[in-house]
Design a protein around this motif. Sequence first.
Motif, PDB file in Angstrom:
ATOM      1  N   PRO A  45      13.474  57.121  22.023  1.00  0.00           N
ATOM      2  CA  PRO A  45      13.240  58.568  21.851  1.00  0.00           C
ATOM      3  C   PRO A  45      12.426  59.142  22.994  1.00  0.00           C
ATOM      4  O   PRO A  45      11.509  58.504  23.512  1.00  0.00           O
ATOM      5  CB  PRO A  45      12.464  58.632  20.524  1.00  0.00           C
ATOM      6  CG  PRO A  45      12.800  57.371  19.815  1.00  0.00           C
ATOM      7  CD  PRO A  45      12.998  56.330  20.875  1.00  0.00           C
TER       8      PRO A  45
ATOM      9  N   SER B  43      14.930  69.281  24.382  1.00  0.00           N
ATOM     10  CA  SER B  43      15.339  68.918  23.029  1.00  0.00           C
ATOM     11  C   SER B  43      14.370  69.529  22.015  1.00  0.00           C
ATOM     12  O   SER B  43      13.155  69.467  22.164  1.00  0.00           O
ATOM     13  CB  SER B  43      15.404  67.398  22.878  1.00  0.00           C
ATOM     14  OG  SER B  43      14.190  66.777  23.252  1.00  0.00           O
TER      15      SER B  43
ATOM     16  N   ARG C  69      14.038  62.857  20.804  1.00  0.00           N
ATOM     17  CA  ARG C  69      15.197  62.315  20.088  1.00  0.00           C
ATOM     18  C   ARG C  69      15.865  61.257  20.954  1.00  0.00           C
ATOM     19  O   ARG C  69      15.542  61.091  22.125  1.00  0.00           O
ATOM     20  CB  ARG C  69      16.172  63.429  19.690  1.00  0.00           C
ATOM     21  CG  ARG C  69      16.872  64.155  20.801  1.00  0.00           C
ATOM     22  CD  ARG C  69      18.027  64.985  20.217  1.00  0.00           C
ATOM     23  NE  ARG C  69      18.729  65.707  21.249  1.00  0.00           N
ATOM     24  CZ  ARG C  69      18.618  67.011  21.474  1.00  0.00           C
ATOM     25  NH1 ARG C  69      17.820  67.740  20.724  1.00  0.00           N
ATOM     26  NH2 ARG C  69      19.294  67.592  22.440  1.00  0.00           N
ATOM     27  N   ARG C  70      16.809  60.534  20.347  1.00  0.00           N
ATOM     28  CA  ARG C  70      17.466  59.414  21.029  1.00  0.00           C
ATOM     29  C   ARG C  70      18.712  59.840  21.789  1.00  0.00           C
ATOM     30  O   ARG C  70      19.008  59.319  22.854  1.00  0.00           O
ATOM     31  CB  ARG C  70      17.848  58.332  20.018  1.00  0.00           C
ATOM     32  CG  ARG C  70      16.668  57.622  19.378  1.00  0.00           C
ATOM     33  CD  ARG C  70      17.159  56.589  18.373  1.00  0.00           C
ATOM     34  NE  ARG C  70      16.062  55.892  17.734  1.00  0.00           N
ATOM     35  CZ  ARG C  70      15.474  54.809  18.223  1.00  0.00           C
ATOM     36  NH1 ARG C  70      15.896  54.293  19.369  1.00  0.00           N
ATOM     37  NH2 ARG C  70      14.488  54.227  17.582  1.00  0.00           N
TER      38      ARG C  70
END
Length: 245
Positions: free
Chosen positions: A80, A103, A117-118
């Motif tokens: 992440p 993001s 986030r990934r």
Amino acid sequence: MPPATSVTDRAAVALDRASAALTRLRRARLLHPAGHSFAGEVTVWGAPGPPTGVPLLDEPGRFRATLRLSKGVPTPGGWPDVLGLAVRLHRDPGRPFDLLVSSSGAAPVLRNLPLPRRRFAGTYSTIMSFRAGRRRLFLAALADPESPGLGRSLSEVAAAARTDAPRLVLAVASAVGRWRPFGQVSIGARLDAGEDAALAFDPIGNLPPGLRAAGPLAWLREHSYRGSRRARGAEAQSGGSTATV
């Protein structure tokens, strides 16, 4: 006798210098040092509903673009991170439009917060707001449900761009309103490492007519990006633009 320097001026100079020093220390961009740049295209079909008052967002058009997808820290691989997308929309003639988004969440209460986030798909928001006349606006790049995915790492982003021509939807919203799609950005051929290293964005100075940055985050961005560009020797913007940075 020259006028006394204001507290704001002194703070700006201090932030410029600190940003430059940190950039020289890490020998890379101060913000989002790890990333890949791409050629691209932006298609604007215009925001539905009431006009925003910004011709570039309201009127149909097609523009050559330069894009950069990046990781903020950066964390390894698909861990992440606060992911970033920078889009330079080339307006010939005239200054480019540099749109920088991170993001975030899609909901009104989350669109002004950077969220790790990934995956590179999802909502990217400007985080800071803009003013268009008396209106307060946020801009975003949203996942296109009909587009191939971008993956979880920069290498997967590069592979998707090489084989699938992925797209993201461009949208505008008020502070509490829903996102209104006004166009899309298509990701094309990857630029080489030298072009990526030379690319420098100005998210405060390079805005289209009718749109201006607002709030304290705009001030922070202006001076942190300026110091970082100066330390990198990025005094003229690359990617086909000769606008001053």
